[in-house]
Design a protein around this motif. Structure first.
Motif, PDB file in Angstrom:
ATOM      1  N   GLY A  18       0.823  -1.219   0.000  1.00 14.19           N
ATOM      2  CA  GLY A  18       0.000   0.000   0.000  1.00 14.19           C
ATOM      3  C   GLY A  18       0.846   1.254   0.000  1.00 14.19           C
ATOM      4  O   GLY A  18       0.555   2.223  -0.715  1.00 14.19           O
ATOM      5  N   ILE A  19       1.910   1.260   0.784  1.00 15.05           N
ATOM      6  CA  ILE A  19       2.807   2.419   0.845  1.00 15.05           C
ATOM      7  C   ILE A  19       3.506   2.627  -0.501  1.00 15.05           C
ATOM      8  O   ILE A  19       3.551   3.749  -1.025  1.00 15.05           O
ATOM      9  CB  ILE A  19       3.836   2.251   1.978  1.00 15.05           C
ATOM     10  CG1 ILE A  19       3.132   2.309   3.338  1.00 15.05           C
ATOM     11  CG2 ILE A  19       4.931   3.325   1.880  1.00 15.05           C
ATOM     12  CD1 ILE A  19       3.999   1.870   4.512  1.00 15.05           C
ATOM     13  N   ILE A  20       4.042   1.565  -1.054  1.00 12.27           N
ATOM     14  CA  ILE A  20       4.732   1.669  -2.352  1.00 12.27           C
ATOM     15  C   ILE A  20       3.750   2.081  -3.444  1.00 12.27           C
ATOM     16  O   ILE A  20       4.086   2.916  -4.303  1.00 12.27           O
ATOM     17  CB  ILE A  20       5.444   0.345  -2.699  1.00 12.27           C
ATOM     18  CG1 ILE A  20       6.570   0.068  -1.697  1.00 12.27           C
ATOM     19  CG2 ILE A  20       5.963   0.346  -4.128  1.00 12.27           C
ATOM     20  CD1 ILE A  20       7.650   1.134  -1.624  1.00 12.27           C
ATOM     21  N   ASN A  21       2.543   1.549  -3.431  1.00 19.32           N
ATOM     22  CA  ASN A  21       1.534   1.949  -4.421  1.00 19.32           C
ATOM     23  C   ASN A  21       1.214   3.431  -4.297  1.00 19.32           C
ATOM     24  O   ASN A  21       1.102   4.138  -5.304  1.00 19.32           O
ATOM     25  CB  ASN A  21       0.259   1.119  -4.263  1.00 19.32           C
ATOM     26  CG  ASN A  21       0.420  -0.296  -4.750  1.00 19.32           C
ATOM     27  OD1 ASN A  21       1.371  -0.633  -5.455  1.00 19.32           O
ATOM     28  ND2 ASN A  21      -0.491  -1.155  -4.346  1.00 19.32           N
ATOM     29  N   TYR A  22       1.063   3.916  -3.077  1.00 19.21           N
ATOM     30  CA  TYR A  22       0.791   5.333  -2.864  1.00 19.21           C
ATOM     31  C   TYR A  22       1.932   6.179  -3.417  1.00 19.21           C
ATOM     32  O   TYR A  22       1.705   7.160  -4.127  1.00 19.21           O
ATOM     33  CB  TYR A  22       0.586   5.627  -1.372  1.00 19.21           C
ATOM     34  CG  TYR A  22       0.183   7.058  -1.113  1.00 19.21           C
ATOM     35  CD1 TYR A  22      -1.157   7.420  -1.093  1.00 19.21           C
ATOM     36  CD2 TYR A  22       1.139   8.051  -0.923  1.00 19.21           C
ATOM     37  CE1 TYR A  22      -1.533   8.744  -0.875  1.00 19.21           C
ATOM     38  CE2 TYR A  22       0.774   9.363  -0.710  1.00 19.21           C
ATOM     39  CZ  TYR A  22      -0.562   9.710  -0.689  1.00 19.21           C
ATOM     40  OH  TYR A  22      -0.933  11.017  -0.487  1.00 19.21           O
ATOM     41  N   LEU A  23       3.155   5.772  -3.108  1.00 24.48           N
ATOM     42  CA  LEU A  23       4.310   6.545  -3.573  1.00 24.48           C
ATOM     43  C   LEU A  23       4.516   6.448  -5.079  1.00 24.48           C
ATOM     44  O   LEU A  23       5.083   7.360  -5.676  1.00 24.48           O
ATOM     45  CB  LEU A  23       5.562   6.103  -2.823  1.00 24.48           C
ATOM     46  CG  LEU A  23       5.632   6.582  -1.376  1.00 24.48           C
ATOM     47  CD1 LEU A  23       6.758   5.886  -0.623  1.00 24.48           C
ATOM     48  CD2 LEU A  23       5.793   8.091  -1.307  1.00 24.48           C
ATOM     49  N   SER A  24       4.047   5.385  -5.708  1.00 22.98           N
ATOM     50  CA  SER A  24       4.161   5.303  -7.164  1.00 22.98           C
ATOM     51  C   SER A  24       3.233   6.316  -7.835  1.00 22.98           C
ATOM     52  O   SER A  24       3.530   6.816  -8.911  1.00 22.98           O
ATOM     53  CB  SER A  24       3.877   3.891  -7.659  1.00 22.98           C
ATOM     54  OG  SER A  24       2.522   3.560  -7.508  1.00 22.98           O
ATOM     55  N   ILE A  25       2.142   6.642  -7.166  1.00 19.95           N
ATOM     56  CA  ILE A  25       1.199   7.644  -7.680  1.00 19.95           C
ATOM     57  C   ILE A  25       1.617   9.047  -7.252  1.00 19.95           C
ATOM     58  O   ILE A  25       1.422  10.012  -7.982  1.00 19.95           O
ATOM     59  CB  ILE A  25      -0.234   7.335  -7.197  1.00 19.95           C
ATOM     60  CG1 ILE A  25      -0.692   5.992  -7.769  1.00 19.95           C
ATOM     61  CG2 ILE A  25      -1.209   8.438  -7.577  1.00 19.95           C
ATOM     62  CD1 ILE A  25      -1.958   5.452  -7.134  1.00 19.95           C
ATOM     63  N   HIS A  26       2.207   9.152  -6.055  1.00 20.30           N
ATOM     64  CA  HIS A  26       2.616  10.436  -5.476  1.00 20.30           C
ATOM     65  C   HIS A  26       4.116  10.382  -5.134  1.00 20.30           C
ATOM     66  O   HIS A  26       4.486  10.342  -3.965  1.00 20.30           O
ATOM     67  CB  HIS A  26       1.820  10.729  -4.200  1.00 20.30           C
ATOM     68  CG  HIS A  26       0.348  10.654  -4.365  1.00 20.30           C
ATOM     69  ND1 HIS A  26      -0.370   9.513  -4.078  1.00 20.30           N
ATOM     70  CD2 HIS A  26      -0.548  11.568  -4.797  1.00 20.30           C
ATOM     71  CE1 HIS A  26      -1.644   9.735  -4.316  1.00 20.30           C
ATOM     72  NE2 HIS A  26      -1.783  10.966  -4.759  1.00 20.30           N
ATOM     73  N   PRO A  27       4.988  10.380  -6.131  1.00 25.04           N
ATOM     74  CA  PRO A  27       6.425  10.144  -5.880  1.00 25.04           C
ATOM     75  C   PRO A  27       7.120  11.207  -5.041  1.00 25.04           C
ATOM     76  O   PRO A  27       8.190  10.947  -4.496  1.00 25.04           O
ATOM     77  CB  PRO A  27       7.027  10.060  -7.280  1.00 25.04           C
ATOM     78  CG  PRO A  27       6.058  10.749  -8.158  1.00 25.04           C
ATOM     79  CD  PRO A  27       4.701  10.559  -7.538  1.00 25.04           C
ATOM     80  N   THR A  28       6.544  12.381  -4.906  1.00 28.60           N
ATOM     81  CA  THR A  28       7.177  13.421  -4.094  1.00 28.60           C
ATOM     82  C   THR A  28       6.573  13.511  -2.693  1.00 28.60           C
ATOM     83  O   THR A  28       6.944  14.394  -1.916  1.00 28.60           O
ATOM     84  CB  THR A  28       7.072  14.795  -4.784  1.00 28.60           C
ATOM     85  OG1 THR A  28       5.699  15.136  -4.941  1.00 28.60           O
ATOM     86  CG2 THR A  28       7.791  14.803  -6.122  1.00 28.60           C
ATOM     87  N   ALA A  29       5.672  12.606  -2.371  1.00 32.88           N
ATOM     88  CA  ALA A  29       5.007  12.634  -1.063  1.00 32.88           C
ATOM     89  C   ALA A  29       5.996  12.299   0.050  1.00 32.88           C
ATOM     90  O   ALA A  29       6.953  11.553  -0.144  1.00 32.88           O
ATOM     91  CB  ALA A  29       3.852  11.639  -1.042  1.00 32.88           C
TER      92      ALA A  29
END
Length: 77
Positions: A18-29
């Motif tokens: 879930g964390i990696i998926n979120y960061l793949s969509i929001h790479p600067t988060a």
């Protein structure tokens, strides 16, 4: 006992995904573990708590998949 350990590993794996998926969509988060738990993973289908999220984050940091800012408990890609 073995089933409980396997279930915990599955939960941590789901959280890490879930964390990696979120960061793949929001790479600067970037966020604290609490924010990751409450916001990034809010719509996931599995239940989780802050301790499980922190353990999953620690695994991602140990593998170099995300980074912890040295002066704060903030995590990024």
């Amino acid at each position: 006992m073995r089933i409980v350990i396997m279930k915990m590993l599955d939960i941590h794996s789901e959280i890490q995904t879930g964390i990696i998926n979120y960061l793949s969509i929001h790479p600067t988060a970037s966020a604290s573990a609490q924010r990751i738990c409450n916001q990034w993973l809010a719509n996931e289908r599995y239940s989780h708590n802050i301790d499980q999220v922190q353990t999953a984050i620690n695994g991602l940091v140990a593998r170099g998949e995300i980074h912890k800012h040295s002066n704060a408990d903030i995590y990024t890609l």
